[in-house]
Enzyme design. Structure first.
Site, PDB file in Angstrom:
ATOM      1  N   GLN A  67       0.823  -1.199   0.000  1.00 17.86           N
ATOM      2  CA  GLN A  67       0.000   0.000   0.000  1.00 17.86           C
ATOM      3  C   GLN A  67       0.861   1.254   0.000  1.00 17.86           C
ATOM      4  O   GLN A  67       2.083   1.200   0.183  1.00 17.86           O
ATOM      5  CB  GLN A  67      -0.914   0.008   1.226  1.00 17.86           C
ATOM      6  CG  GLN A  67      -0.163  -0.060   2.548  1.00 17.86           C
ATOM      7  CD  GLN A  67      -1.037  -0.446   3.706  1.00 17.86           C
ATOM      8  OE1 GLN A  67      -2.260  -0.455   3.613  1.00 17.86           O
ATOM      9  NE2 GLN A  67      -0.436  -0.780   4.838  1.00 17.86           N
ATOM     10  N   HIS A  94     -12.285   4.658  17.795  1.00 19.28           N
ATOM     11  CA  HIS A  94     -11.645   3.515  18.451  1.00 19.28           C
ATOM     12  C   HIS A  94     -12.333   3.124  19.756  1.00 19.28           C
ATOM     13  O   HIS A  94     -12.341   1.945  20.124  1.00 19.28           O
ATOM     14  CB  HIS A  94     -10.155   3.805  18.650  1.00 19.28           C
ATOM     15  CG  HIS A  94      -9.393   3.837  17.361  1.00 19.28           C
ATOM     16  ND1 HIS A  94      -9.042   5.004  16.729  1.00 19.28           N
ATOM     17  CD2 HIS A  94      -8.968   2.821  16.552  1.00 19.28           C
ATOM     18  CE1 HIS A  94      -8.405   4.719  15.602  1.00 19.28           C
ATOM     19  NE2 HIS A  94      -8.348   3.408  15.473  1.00 19.28           N
ATOM     20  N   ASP A 115      -1.961   0.645  13.065  1.00 19.87           N
ATOM     21  CA  ASP A 115      -1.540   1.902  13.678  1.00 19.87           C
ATOM     22  C   ASP A 115      -1.457   1.813  15.192  1.00 19.87           C
ATOM     23  O   ASP A 115      -0.931   2.713  15.850  1.00 19.87           O
ATOM     24  CB  ASP A 115      -2.481   3.042  13.273  1.00 19.87           C
ATOM     25  CG  ASP A 115      -3.953   2.694  13.493  1.00 19.87           C
ATOM     26  OD1 ASP A 115      -4.261   1.986  14.466  1.00 19.87           O
ATOM     27  OD2 ASP A 115      -4.792   3.132  12.686  1.00 19.87           O
ATOM     28  N   GLU A 121      -1.521  -7.892  11.389  1.00 17.59           N
ATOM     29  CA  GLU A 121      -1.471  -6.792  10.413  1.00 17.59           C
ATOM     30  C   GLU A 121      -0.621  -7.237   9.232  1.00 17.59           C
ATOM     31  O   GLU A 121       0.498  -7.726   9.404  1.00 17.59           O
ATOM     32  CB  GLU A 121      -0.878  -5.543  11.052  1.00 17.59           C
ATOM     33  CG  GLU A 121      -0.354  -4.485  10.096  1.00 17.59           C
ATOM     34  CD  GLU A 121      -1.436  -3.856   9.218  1.00 17.59           C
ATOM     35  OE1 GLU A 121      -1.165  -3.626   8.020  1.00 17.59           O
ATOM     36  OE2 GLU A 121      -2.539  -3.607   9.735  1.00 17.59           O
ATOM     37  N   ASP A 166      -1.121 -12.206   6.298  1.00 19.66           N
ATOM     38  CA  ASP A 166      -2.452 -12.072   5.721  1.00 19.66           C
ATOM     39  C   ASP A 166      -3.459 -12.672   6.695  1.00 19.66           C
ATOM     40  O   ASP A 166      -3.314 -13.822   7.130  1.00 19.66           O
ATOM     41  CB  ASP A 166      -2.512 -12.797   4.383  1.00 19.66           C
ATOM     42  CG  ASP A 166      -3.918 -12.812   3.809  1.00 19.66           C
ATOM     43  OD1 ASP A 166      -4.363 -11.777   3.298  1.00 19.66           O
ATOM     44  OD2 ASP A 166      -4.574 -13.874   3.896  1.00 19.66           O
ATOM     45  N   ALA A 167      -4.477 -11.920   7.053  1.00 21.25           N
ATOM     46  CA  ALA A 167      -5.411 -12.353   8.091  1.00 21.25           C
ATOM     47  C   ALA A 167      -6.140 -13.638   7.711  1.00 21.25           C
ATOM     48  O   ALA A 167      -6.340 -14.523   8.558  1.00 21.25           O
ATOM     49  CB  ALA A 167      -6.422 -11.243   8.373  1.00 21.25           C
ATOM     50  N   ASP A 171     -10.517  -4.402  12.286  1.00 15.62           N
ATOM     51  CA  ASP A 171     -10.357  -3.018  11.844  1.00 15.62           C
ATOM     52  C   ASP A 171      -9.682  -2.977  10.480  1.00 15.62           C
ATOM     53  O   ASP A 171      -8.643  -2.346  10.299  1.00 15.62           O
ATOM     54  CB  ASP A 171      -9.532  -2.245  12.879  1.00 15.62           C
ATOM     55  CG  ASP A 171      -9.542  -0.750  12.634  1.00 15.62           C
ATOM     56  OD1 ASP A 171     -10.435  -0.263  11.920  1.00 15.62           O
ATOM     57  OD2 ASP A 171      -8.646  -0.052  13.158  1.00 15.62           O
TER      58      ASP A 171
END
Length: 532
Positions: A264, A299, A321, A341, A375-376, A393
């Site tokens: 990204q 959040h 983050d 993540e 990778d989730a 999220d």
């Protein structure tokens, strides 16, 4: 294409002088040029699709348009090159020099068009068309040159040429994500490939067939490729400044950090809010992820209702983050948190970049936190630990790679790691701006066997924003806060009571659940973004 090649082979004049170096060495060098040109051509194609995915989203559409336009143009270019085969050396040198210049500058040109002119798709189609025409012209011309080194049967020549061409494409395709992007980035990577293309396509061929060319023509071709290399080199030197200037055009506030990773484009901006406090904003692929001015609203809503029950072991998916992790770690009885993540650059930034680290309060370095860069979907397939609460999220599902994380299959996998009384919280987009997407996510979770409670809150940076709280029972999980909830800035019982009330224009609509084979959320989000 093959009929054109065969015609070119048959029409190649036997009286042409053979190239002066020994056949085997000259043939090897020419096939090496084919290999390198094929690798360069595929990198141009991949660079255009990747840039479109970063800037526009919808990677399926970007890939489809680039590939279809380029393949069509390659066929046209192959036919257009047929009359040029009588002057194959000069024609090929000009084609490759032009391709090196346009291909090398293509990412910069499209990035500039997007940043300053808000014009991407038409420019991308034109650039893809031109690059495809030039790539298509390569094969007939190269085939003619190969026959001048050593005459052979058409079928054998075609087999040799395409074998090397396809191997070059394979190497180019692998080098783009594994070497070029991590080492040079998109803009500089394209410039480097343009330089390789110029050397392989012009210098090698001109030197091999120098005895067929008049001295003035040979000097002109070499001067031309030197000019191309000079332009690419100068652009490379200025690339960072050009990229910063173009990128800044796309953001209202000053950019204080920017990097393009394998996954990204990460941008952080910083300005002064109307309150006088700093406003730090994180953007991924141009989409706002949070503003430090009001991220606590988002959040707090994302985390605390999911932790109103058991919470000893917590799983966070996405949220690199560290802001959701910050909220989870406020509970002293949380013993372990796994943060999954995809992008290691994002978690590294959350750990080391001072403004972001200050916001997440160093959460990623907490001894209770385990950070997994994976990778989730793939990680879930091998996960065995049970979690009392799961906080999801992920970015909005505007690409196929993200839509799979909002699928029935994904939530089925999630059920394997969720404790019987566990809760799942999913950020689900805006019920106001994207109601079909929002309710499709809720329907997808329900189809996977969960009971859900939908709610929405106001986050000024985003506007109206929605979440789905889910549990494995038959009754929708109650939307509440734990009795020992830490002091919150926004969320309380009154806010939660109001959050479950949807105005008429945001109420549940008849939508499809999303699966791997039918990614309805991707269809809905792209359609709603276009309409908006």
């Amino acid at each position: 294409m093959s009929s054109t090649v065969v015609d070119d082979l048959d029409s190649a004049a036997p009286s042409r002088p053979l190239v002066s170096p020994p056949h085997r060495g000259a043939r090897f060098l020419l096939l090496l040029a084919v290999f390198l040109c094929a690798a360069c051509g595929l990198v141009y194609e991949l660079a255009l699709t990747a840039l479109g995915s970063y800037l526009i989203g919808n990677s399926v559409l970007q890939t489809s348009v680039v590939i279809s336009v380029m393949v069509f143009a390659m066929g046209v270019g192959s036919l257009a090159a047929k009359p040029l085969c009588g002057h194959a050396v000069v024609a090929f040198a000009v084609v490759e020099g032009t391709l090196a210049l346009i291909g090398g500058l293509s990412v910069l040109v499209l990035y500039t068009a997007f940043a300053w002119l808000q014009l991407y798709m038409p420019a991308m189609i034109v650039v893809s068309l031109v690059i495809g025409l030039l790539i298509g012209a390569e094969i007939p011309l190269l085939m003619t040159l190969l026959q001048r080194i050593r005459r052979q049967e058409a079928s054998s020549a075609v087999a040799d040429m395409f074998a090397v061409d396809y191997i070059g494409a394979l190497v180019g395709g692998l080098c783009f994500p594994l070497l070029l992007l991590p080492t040079f980035g998109q803009l500089k990577g394209a410039l480097v490939i343009g330089a390789v293309n110029a050397v392989a396509g012009v210098i090698v061929v001109v030197l091999l067939f120098r005895h067929e060319l008049r001295r003035l023509v040979r000097a002109g071709l070499l001067a031309g490729v030197a000019a191309v290399l000079a332009v690419l080199g100068a652009t490379y030197v200025l690339a960072d400044d050009l990229e910063v200037t173009a990128r800044q055009q796309m953001y209202a506030d000053p950019i204080v950090h920017a990097e393009t990773t394998q996954y990204q484009d990460i941008v952080v901006t910083r300005s002064t809010a109307f309150t006088g406090s700093p406003d730090t904003r994180l953007f991924l692929n141009g989409d706002l992820q949070f503003s430090s001015v009001d991220e606590y609203r988002y959040h707090e809503s994302l985390v605390h209702p999911a932790l109103s029950g058991p919470r000893s072991n917590v799983l966070i998916m996405g949220g690199g983050d560290g802001l959701a992790l910050r909220e989870v770690l406020r509970y002293e009885d949380v013993r372990h948190v796994t943060l999954v993540e995809l992008d290691p650059a994002m978690t590294r930034l959350a750990r080391t970049y001072a403004p972001l680290r200050a916001l997440n309060r160093g959460a990623l370095d907490d001894p209770r936190a385990e950070v997994v860069n994976a990778d989730a979907f793939t990680w879930l397939r091998g996960a065995r630990q049970r979690y009392d609460a799961v906080v999801i999220d992920f970015p909005d599902p505007d690409a196929a790679s993200l839509a799979k994380l909002y699928s029935v299959e994904f939530y089925h996998l999630l059920g394997q790691v969720l404790a019987p009384q566990g809760k799942v919280m999913v950020q689900s987009g805006s019920p106001y701006f994207a109601p079909k997407t929002y309710w499709s996510i809720a329907k997808t979770i329900e189809t996977a066997g969960y009971a859900t409670t939908a709610f929405q809150v106001d986050v000024p940076s985003f506007g109206n924003w929605g979440f789905v709280l889910a549990g494995r029972g038959t009754e929708p999980p109650p939307l509440r806060l734990a009795a020992d909830v830490p002091k919150l800035r926004y969320l309380d019982a009154a806010v939660l009571r109001a959050a479950t009330v949807f105005p008429a224009d945001r109420r549940r609509t008849d939508v499809r659940p999303s699966t791997l084979m039918d990614p309805a959320v991707l269809e809905y989000v792209l359609d709603e973004w276009r309409n908006y």
